[in-house]
Design a protein around this motif. Structure first.
Motif, PDB file in Angstrom:
ATOM      1  N   ALA A  76       0.856  -1.193   0.000  1.00 64.42           N
ATOM      2  CA  ALA A  76       0.000   0.000   0.000  1.00 64.42           C
ATOM      3  C   ALA A  76       0.888   1.236   0.000  1.00 64.42           C
ATOM      4  O   ALA A  76       1.964   1.246   0.603  1.00 64.42           O
ATOM      5  N   ILE A  77       0.433   2.295  -0.679  1.00 63.33           N
ATOM      6  CA  ILE A  77       1.157   3.568  -0.743  1.00 63.33           C
ATOM      7  C   ILE A  77       0.359   4.614   0.017  1.00 63.33           C
ATOM      8  O   ILE A  77      -0.841   4.789  -0.214  1.00 63.33           O
ATOM      9  N   ILE A  78       1.039   5.296   0.929  1.00 63.95           N
ATOM     10  CA  ILE A  78       0.388   6.286   1.801  1.00 63.95           C
ATOM     11  C   ILE A  78       1.056   7.647   1.620  1.00 63.95           C
ATOM     12  O   ILE A  78       2.285   7.757   1.681  1.00 63.95           O
ATOM     13  N   ARG A  79       0.252   8.681   1.362  1.00 65.78           N
ATOM     14  CA  ARG A  79       0.756  10.056   1.335  1.00 65.78           C
ATOM     15  C   ARG A  79       0.672  10.615   2.750  1.00 65.78           C
ATOM     16  O   ARG A  79      -0.419  10.691   3.334  1.00 65.78           O
ATOM     17  N   LEU A  80       1.808  10.975   3.321  1.00 63.94           N
ATOM     18  CA  LEU A  80       1.832  11.469   4.691  1.00 63.94           C
ATOM     19  C   LEU A  80       1.204  12.851   4.792  1.00 63.94           C
ATOM     20  O   LEU A  80       1.425  13.712   3.934  1.00 63.94           O
ATOM     21  N   THR A 114       0.855  16.151  -5.080  1.00 63.43           N
ATOM     22  CA  THR A 114      -0.089  15.878  -6.162  1.00 63.43           C
ATOM     23  C   THR A 114       0.267  14.628  -6.953  1.00 63.43           C
ATOM     24  O   THR A 114      -0.439  14.273  -7.899  1.00 63.43           O
ATOM     25  N   ALA A 115       1.354  13.957  -6.592  1.00 58.74           N
ATOM     26  CA  ALA A 115       1.777  12.763  -7.336  1.00 58.74           C
ATOM     27  C   ALA A 115       0.673  11.715  -7.346  1.00 58.74           C
ATOM     28  O   ALA A 115       0.068  11.414  -6.312  1.00 58.74           O
ATOM     29  N   THR A 116       0.405  11.159  -8.497  1.00 58.34           N
ATOM     30  CA  THR A 116      -0.640  10.144  -8.647  1.00 58.34           C
ATOM     31  C   THR A 116      -0.079   8.760  -8.343  1.00 58.34           C
ATOM     32  O   THR A 116       1.142   8.550  -8.375  1.00 58.34           O
ATOM     33  N   LEU A 121       4.168   4.695  -8.649  1.00 59.19           N
ATOM     34  CA  LEU A 121       4.512   3.317  -8.990  1.00 59.19           C
ATOM     35  C   LEU A 121       5.659   3.262  -9.993  1.00 59.19           C
ATOM     36  O   LEU A 121       6.481   2.342  -9.965  1.00 59.19           O
ATOM     37  N   ALA A 122       5.724   4.272 -10.858  1.00 61.69           N
ATOM     38  CA  ALA A 122       6.777   4.294 -11.877  1.00 61.69           C
ATOM     39  C   ALA A 122       8.079   4.896 -11.369  1.00 61.69           C
ATOM     40  O   ALA A 122       9.130   4.721 -11.989  1.00 61.69           O
ATOM     41  N   ASP A 123       8.017   5.599 -10.231  1.00 63.41           N
ATOM     42  CA  ASP A 123       9.190   6.301  -9.713  1.00 63.41           C
ATOM     43  C   ASP A 123      10.188   5.291  -9.137  1.00 63.41           C
ATOM     44  O   ASP A 123       9.821   4.402  -8.369  1.00 63.41           O
TER      45      ASP A 123
END
Length: 520
Positions: A76-80, A114-116, A121-123
């Motif tokens: 899972a990816i979480i934006r702090l 604002t990164a989607t 995922l591509a970074d």
């Protein structure tokens, strides 16, 4: 809040960078079939409902993926909500007994808010924070770091191979963007999202003083700082360490929801601990004595359920503020508005700028903005007394110019999607333009073709290059803006382009200043 999960002893005094109230958001999960990914950030402890089932299976209060039938693992990816340095994490598998993951890994990255999910995922810049490690089922797994991480804005929790995690807490130090303190106007130097923390307190029986620094106005009485009832003379107090050394101009003390238990009065003191020995500082912060403190706000009466506006009796540099409440009671929120003073690194960078000869200074300013009148105005305004003064001057000079000067600045930009530099553009400016348009290089052929066609149409109609603040924008986003703006009238479009140029100029000044702060 009253429903907050207790903080592990290892992380006392640190900020929960992942707190939902700060704006943390679960952006993506590979799978959350049994239980939604958003449950990871719920503020309270995980709940157990003995006989609760859904049409997918047992109801669980956490994030749970289905059983994997092929190689791989879930994440899972979480934006702090509050970017910063991570010092540890709590991976709580409470109630997940036969369905917890075997191992976890935590990674971090610094990216635009604002990164989607697709961009993240591509970074390829993700770095490990916690290496792949075993976790126990039905257990509060605590991980402490020997050294804090680099500044991160997003974290990725990997679980091996699948299963459920009830709660995720990321503890560390908030690191707000430098520009937060470079903007004009007042900033809340005590706010947790800017890096304010509680350094000491006399009592927190009913609610921690860190609640005072949270965003918003609070949702109930349990969402503030509240002490037990004193049976001895004196006051209760809490010390706030400011996000930055600064000068306070206005203070708000809010007793919202505290009706039968608001303090009768407050006294606010301050100290500038710059250069103070660490042991001496700890002694000062932990003592109730007034020795070493200066009065910032004289003893002032308070009333129930009200936002009080307080003014410091004099301006002074401050690093810590001590708030007394007489004799005890509760405070919902505390706001410490003022302006930050430059750090040592910022002061050194400004000294370098002020010390440049005129030719060198012109080169710096020309890389930021192609208007010769703007460059002349900035040269005339040296010496800059602070970072705030530098950026204020940049805006003031720009908006004092006319259309002719704007057009000269616009000409120093390449077209969106163009690889060669504009004719009047300096090498440094061209380097920055390339970075700002980085996403265009990844655009598909159809998007690039459409950009080129509309750029020609735009230039033919308005007589200048399409100007857009490209940093953080994808090629399709810039194309959409171009399609909208090519239909506008010239007067409106010149004003819009001028506003975009002002943003570009400011960001480039910020880049230069950061380069100098880093010693480059």
């Amino acid at each position: 809040m009253a429903t907050h999960q207790p903080v592990p002893a290892e992380f006392k005094g640190l900020v929960d960078l992942s707190a939902d109230l700060l704006g943390t958001f679960v952006l993506y999960a590979t799978d959350d079939y049994f239980a939604e990914k958003e449950n990871l950030l719920k503020p309270g402890p995980a709940e157990w409902r003995e006989s609760a089932y859904t049409d997918k299976g047992k109801w669980m209060d956490g994030w749970e993926s289905q059983r994997k039938r092929e190689p791989g693992h879930d994440f899972a990816i979480i934006r702090l909500g509050a970017p910063g340095r991570v010092r540890g994490a709590l991976v709580d598998t409470t109630h997940f007994k036969g369905n917890a993951p075997q191992q976890i890994m935590l990674e971090g990255i610094e990216a635009p808010h604002t990164a989607t999910p697709a961009q993240l995922l591509a970074d390829e810049r993700w770095v490990p924070i916690i290496e792949q490690s075993a976790v126990k089922p039905d257990f509060q797994n605590v991980f402490t770091l020997a050294q804090p991480s680099q500044r991160v804005t997003h974290v990725r929790l990997r679980i091996y191979p699948d299963g459920g995690v009830a709660r995720l807490r990321i503890y560390g130090d908030v690191l707000a963007e430098d520009r937060t303190f470079w903007r004009p106007g007042s900033v809340d130097l005590g706010a947790v999202e800017n890096g304010g923390t509680i350094a000491a307190k006399s009592d927190e029986f009913f609610g921690p003083p860190s609640n005072m620094l949270l965003p918003g106005r609070g949702v109930n009485m349990g969402d503030g700082w509240e002490t037990k009832r004193r049976r001895t003379p004196g006051s209760d107090w809490a010390v706030v360490k400011l996000a930055r050394r600064g000068v306070l101009e206005r203070i708000e003390l809010d007793t919202h929801f505290f009706k039968g238990n608001a303090p009768q009065a407050t006294l606010i003191e301050a100290v500038d601990a710059t250069g103070m020995d660490a042991d001496a500082l700890q002694t000062l912060l932990g003592s109730a004595s007034s020795s070493g403190w200066r009065v910032l706000v004289d003893k002032t009466a308070l009333v129930q359920h009200r936002r009080h506006q307080l003014e410091p009796i004099h301006a002074m540099p401050v690093t810590h503020v001590r708030v007394h409440i007489f004799p005890h009671g509760g405070v919902n929120r505390l706001r410490l508005f003022g302006y930050a003073l430059d750090t040592e690194a910022e002061s050194t960078a400004l000294k370098r700028l002020n010390a440049l000869d005129e030719k060198e200074a012109r080169a710096v300013f020309q890389a930021c903005c192609g208007s010769s009148a703007w460059v002349d105005g900035m040269i005339a305004r040296r010496q800059f007394s602070s970072a705030r003064a530098l950026f204020a001057a940049a805006d003031e000079v720009w908006w004092s110019l006319g259309a002719k000067d704007f057009l000269e600045a616009f000409a120093a930009h390449p077209r969106i999607g163009q690889t060669k530099k504009a004719a009047p553009q300096s090498e440094k400016s061209a380097e920055w333009s390339k970075g700002e348009q980085r996403s265009v290089a990844q655009a598909d052929a159809a998007t690039l073709e459409r950009l080129a066609k509309l750029n020609d149409e735009y230039y033919e109609k308005f007589g200048f290059t399409f100007i857009v603040f490209a940093t953080g924008k994808s090629a399709p986003e810039m194309l959409e803006l171009l399609e909208q703006r090519v239909r506008r009238g010239k007067t409106d479009e010149v004003e819009t382009a001028a506003a975009e140029q002002a943003k570009i100029t400011r960001v480039r000044l910020e880049k230069w200043l950061r380069e100098q702060m880093a010693g480059r």
